[in-house]
Design a protein around this motif. Sequence first.
Motif, PDB file in Angstrom:
ATOM      1  N   GLU A   1      -6.109   8.872  -5.799  1.00 31.76           N
ATOM      2  CA  GLU A   1      -4.808   8.320  -7.326  1.00 31.76           C
ATOM      3  C   GLU A   1      -6.156   9.553  -8.323  1.00 31.76           C
ATOM      4  O   GLU A   1      -6.744   9.295  -9.305  1.00 31.76           O
TER       5      GLU A   1
ATOM      6  N   LEU B   1       7.374   8.649   0.216  1.00 38.94           N
ATOM      7  CA  LEU B   1       7.173   7.861   1.148  1.00 38.94           C
ATOM      8  C   LEU B   1       6.651   7.888   2.574  1.00 38.94           C
ATOM      9  O   LEU B   1       6.676   8.058   3.821  1.00 38.94           O
TER      10      LEU B   1
ATOM     11  N   GLU C   1      -0.671  10.499   7.272  1.00 42.31           N
ATOM     12  CA  GLU C   1      -1.582  10.160   7.427  1.00 42.31           C
ATOM     13  C   GLU C   1      -1.557  10.287   9.045  1.00 42.31           C
ATOM     14  O   GLU C   1      -2.373  10.245   9.907  1.00 42.31           O
TER      15      GLU C   1
ATOM     16  N   GLN D   1       0.471  -1.431  -0.134  1.00 42.84           N
ATOM     17  CA  GLN D   1       0.073   0.235  -0.169  1.00 42.84           C
ATOM     18  C   GLN D   1       1.768   1.412  -0.027  1.00 42.84           C
ATOM     19  O   GLN D   1       0.689   2.261  -0.673  1.00 42.84           O
ATOM     20  N   ARG D   2       1.803   0.692   1.058  1.00 43.69           N
ATOM     21  CA  ARG D   2       3.076   2.217   0.523  1.00 43.69           C
ATOM     22  C   ARG D   2       3.429   2.953  -0.319  1.00 43.69           C
ATOM     23  O   ARG D   2       3.769   3.234  -0.930  1.00 43.69           O
ATOM     24  N   GLY D   3       4.513   1.890  -0.864  1.00 39.78           N
ATOM     25  CA  GLY D   3       5.322   1.579  -1.902  1.00 39.78           C
ATOM     26  C   GLY D   3       4.587   1.389  -3.513  1.00 39.78           C
ATOM     27  O   GLY D   3       4.689   1.653  -4.174  1.00 39.78           O
ATOM     28  N   ARG D   4       3.251   0.998  -3.287  1.00 43.28           N
ATOM     29  CA  ARG D   4       2.557   0.429  -4.271  1.00 43.28           C
ATOM     30  C   ARG D   4       3.055  -0.666  -5.590  1.00 43.28           C
ATOM     31  O   ARG D   4       3.245   0.270  -6.889  1.00 43.28           O
TER      32      ARG D   4
ATOM     33  N   THR E   1      11.167   9.072  -4.687  1.00 39.95           N
ATOM     34  CA  THR E   1      10.655   7.702  -3.614  1.00 39.95           C
ATOM     35  C   THR E   1      10.625   7.862  -2.256  1.00 39.95           C
ATOM     36  O   THR E   1       9.704   7.772  -1.578  1.00 39.95           O
TER      37      THR E   1
ATOM     38  N   GLU F   1       4.260  11.173   2.484  1.00 41.61           N
ATOM     39  CA  GLU F   1       2.855  10.439   2.713  1.00 41.61           C
ATOM     40  C   GLU F   1       2.653   9.809   4.478  1.00 41.61           C
ATOM     41  O   GLU F   1       1.308   9.671   4.707  1.00 41.61           O
TER      42      GLU F   1
ATOM     43  N   ARG G   1      -0.553  10.786  -6.310  1.00 46.97           N
ATOM     44  CA  ARG G   1      -1.521  10.341  -5.421  1.00 46.97           C
ATOM     45  C   ARG G   1      -1.623  11.498  -4.516  1.00 46.97           C
ATOM     46  O   ARG G   1      -0.756  12.280  -3.700  1.00 46.97           O
TER      47      ARG G   1
END
Lengths: 210, 357
Positions: free
Chosen positions: B265, B112, B119, A118-121, B108, B115, B254
């Motif tokens: 998305e 991450l 949350e 889910q995090r890294g797709r 990346t 993100e 996203r």
Amino acid sequence: MVTRDQIVHWLEATAVVMKENKEYLTQLDAAIGDADHGINMDRGFKKVMEKLPSVADKDIGNILKTTGMTLISSVGGASGPLYGTFFMRSGMALASKEELNDEDLFKMLKTGVEGIVQRGRAQLEDKTMFDAWSPALDAMQAALDNGQNTHDALKAAVDAAEQGMKNTIPLIARKGRASYLGERSRGHQDPGATSSYLMLNALLDTLENE
Amino acid sequence: MKKLINAVEDVVKEQLEGMATAHPDMLKVHFEPNYVTRADAPVQGKVALISGGGSGHEPMHGGFVGKGMLDAACPGEVFTSPTPDQMYEAAKAVDGGAGVLFLVKNYTGDVLNFETAAELAYGDGIKVQSILIDDDAAVKDSLYTAGRRGVGTTVLAEKIVGAAAEAGYDLEQCADLARKVNQNGRSIGIALTSCTVPAAGKPTFDLGEDEYEFGIGIHGEPGRERLPMASADEIGEKMALAILDDGPYTRTVREWDNESGDWVEKELTDPPFKSGDQVIAFVNSMGGTPVSELYAIYRKLAEICENKGVTIARNLIGPYITSLEMQGCSITLLKADDEILKFWDAPVVTPGLRWGA
């Protein structure tokens, strides 16, 4: 049954393995990434070791969640949120458990890996840690369905993870910094798949030794 | 390695201490976790703009904290993404009740970590929105890579959206503007030399005396090609055309949805430049290239824009998003409408950018 102490020992064993493989993982990362994976994982699990005594008498869910939060706030890069999410999710799935049956152990790994995805797709063959985890879960599921015990099912998972890790070598990376190398990412083993295999193998070692 | 440092492990900390000492009127620095906030944060009722990323790109991001630009910046180690606890704590420190907008460069690690922070902040009742900056035209496709990297447009987005937040835009309006800026901005970079990350102690890559790397990323990521060294005019022209002749770019991003409390998305397609466009032109030094050489590049860029029917409405020339001491430069063009120009011209008071006030 897997006890709380065994989970703690697994995390301790993982910290030792990450320290031992710090240079190796960093070298793998230097070939296709930014040469810090081993350094980051070692730093993260050192922090987990500092935090662990304060929660070692808590339930397994709590221990895993604390591990996840610690990794998230200390590892950095892409692997911090990925491994952090793995432990946070598995911790949530095992809230208030004092020991784990076969089903729980599988659930721990499965929900953790779902968190990673889910995090890294990542998809299969993107040349990421998922290439080690995915076949490992499939093998474990199949073994459990066939009525094998925890140890044998976990052994099957570790063997599949090792093969999955090796299978990343010819792949072209489609995720992370390595993806910018295109064809040049071929011929190198993925560092994340490698640390994932090491972590899973540490779990097997811990259960075999106790 | 010859650098003005005391100890490798203290580079980021001591830089932050120096900034706190130099600019108490504009910013405050918090340690463990590390983040920089506006001196007057939180500003009640204003959307808070937060960015961050690895250190080594100064003045971005910490130098852009202040009135009219960022509310907070979260610096990681050199070229290493910050961790979510930094963004989460920064969000709590600067939220004035109108929510926080994360501006995230497309790497990346950054994505991450931001993100995860979004949350956590949402879980604490803070309204969050997260917009990706991915403007590096050197990366051709998004299907087989992590997509275009976030480079020069980040600086322009921080300025423009910062001014909009100051003017009272709400969170969704700020997010829409940030997305618009990103979709209309494109960059290309070149390197004449590598740079040395203090912790690594040796140059990130090797580049011969007689060659340059075209399409370099701001961390020394490989570019499109390695070419024989050429004149400022030849390099400037190749860079300008790489942006102006670049086709549409499509990828899936996203973004956070505050209603469902989950990520959604969105497929976005950036339009190419065309005759009749007006732009903000940004010529940036990677750190080691002097301003004099940037003007040589700008001279050629202006000529080519004119030939292509593209009007340069505003410009910015200097070192603003650097790659340590790397010699090289980048060009960013941002197609600008009246809304974008209005907020570009609005007052800004930060250590790195200051005008109109």
